[in-house]
Design an enzyme around this catalytic site. Sequence first.
Site, PDB file in Angstrom:
ATOM      1  N   HIS A 111       0.833  -1.207   0.000  1.00 43.70           N
ATOM      2  CA  HIS A 111       0.000   0.000   0.000  1.00 43.70           C
ATOM      3  C   HIS A 111       0.869   1.260   0.000  1.00 43.70           C
ATOM      4  CE1 HIS A 111      -3.689   2.308   1.243  1.00 43.70           C
ATOM      5  NE2 HIS A 111      -2.772   3.111   1.766  1.00 43.70           N
ATOM      6  N   GLU A 112       1.800   1.332   0.950  1.00 49.04           N
ATOM      7  CA  GLU A 112       2.626   2.541   1.063  1.00 49.04           C
ATOM      8  C   GLU A 112       3.584   2.681  -0.121  1.00 49.04           C
ATOM      9  OE1 GLU A 112       1.681   4.647   3.093  1.00 49.04           O
ATOM     10  OE2 GLU A 112       0.500   3.409   4.460  1.00 49.04           O
TER      11      GLU A 112
ATOM     12  N   HIS B  62       1.907   4.780  -2.730  1.00 47.65           N
ATOM     13  CA  HIS B  62       2.087   6.203  -2.444  1.00 47.65           C
ATOM     14  C   HIS B  62       3.484   6.657  -2.856  1.00 47.65           C
ATOM     15  CE1 HIS B  62      -1.593   7.089  -0.296  1.00 47.65           C
ATOM     16  NE2 HIS B  62      -1.380   6.176   0.637  1.00 47.65           N
TER      17      HIS B  62
ATOM     18  N   GLU C  83      -4.434   8.299  -2.698  1.00 45.90           N
ATOM     19  CA  GLU C  83      -4.929   7.008  -2.216  1.00 45.90           C
ATOM     20  C   GLU C  83      -5.231   6.071  -3.379  1.00 45.90           C
ATOM     21  OE1 GLU C  83      -4.774   5.883   0.702  1.00 45.90           O
ATOM     22  OE2 GLU C  83      -4.259   7.758   1.707  1.00 45.90           O
TER      23      GLU C  83
END
Length: 495
Positions: A263-264, A267, A293
């Site tokens: 997930h990160e 980003h 996001e």
Amino acid sequence: MKQTAYSTVQATFGRIYRFEHLLALAGWDQAAMMPDGGNDARGAAMAELGVLIHQTLTDPALAKAIAAAKQEDLTADEQASLREIIRQWEQANLLPASLVEAKTLAGSRCSHEWRTQRANNDWDGFLANFREVVRLAREEAQLLSQHSGLSPYESLMNKYESGMTCAELDRIFGDVKQWLPDLIQQAMRKQTAESVVAAQGPFAIAAQRELGLAVMEKLGFDFNAGRLDVSHHPFCGGVPEDVRITTRYTEDDFMQSMMGIVHETGHARYEQNLPRDTVHLPVGRARSMAIHESQSLSFEMQLGRSPAFLALIQPLVSQHLGEQAAFSVENLAKIYTRVKPDYIRVDADELTYPAHVILRYEIERALIDGEIEPDDIPALWDEKMQAYLGVDTRGNFKNGCLQDIHWTDGSFGYFPSYTLGAMYAAQYFATIRQMHPDLDQRIAAGDLAPIFDWLKAHIWSQASRWETAELIERATGESLNPAHFRAHLETRYLG
């Protein structure tokens, strides 16, 4: 080269960016590395830097330069850049320096003490700091609202998602609330007939870290311009030239840390691929938090939990954590798509996650608009968790209304970005799949270029050149269409 008003403005925002660079790294260090005893001094230093940035933005000389730049013959790119500069400049000039400093100090204090208070299930202790955070957030919201004509909550939300309104969110979320509960129940009934092998721990934290680093490498993270660390709450921070991501580990569950890293990394790759020639200007930054996001959710949900990607990284899982029956590709796919209504948003499955977001949106909107007070939050939280997910959180503040860091520093208006981001991500992948019908086969074979090349061309490289609605239409050929999100969920969970 002739000095123009626009070039003067550019130079000023370059200075601001360098200040923000230091502020971002101070914030990362505060969350990941700083000893507890340093918090008061760090909070004061960050507040001082925030005031310095605010003073630079509110300097009358900058106002004159912006006014003069408006009259100059600017290129289309320069006009877009000036538009974003003015957006940031206007917001800053509506807030007194004293409020900026007070907000930073209150947020730093509340966030730091929250870490212990959450662990101790101490809602009353948290309230002592949180009431001041809410008071200052309301003060900011009123000042912004008087200028924009938006509601107080919309004025804060527009810092993260410019152009979004509560009316539009209510329409989008209202539709989700109509079909999501039934879809959750259908998926759970379907999964009761499936046999799933649970992964057997413990999983050494050092091994989990090495697995995470290997997955980050597969996902194209540039380790020359960033790093992975640990914090209480996973996040992506730093600056595009030096991106810091964090996760958290537990020895009995490697899935949490691995998908947190995926997930990160989404980003981080957005940040690392923003255009370097304008990264010091607002036009060179990420478009909005929902677009941000959408990158992390493109990586985690659209790509990371797909059977094709799990097939790609399955050898890495076995290499770092050992061979076991739970690590077959088929079983990993079942593990990473299990639907189970539960307490924690960041650990929620893809299907129940929107309910967590909608709950927070409804509470924080009422809080900022003055319809409820901080003391009312636990009862409302309990009521909505029961209604939306059938989960009882009464008295469980740690796994209830104390679980998120966002409210501790006054980041009200951020939560809608998560589900809007999931919708954008589904729309991206619908577009990519139209272009590449063999996408799953290519992913399983290790060819992620169709995804990364599309994102780089249509999202990453565009930064804030376009308003959000235009960015999405240029990228996908249509405005935000939540139908893609519903179709994705139905396909993945009902087959």
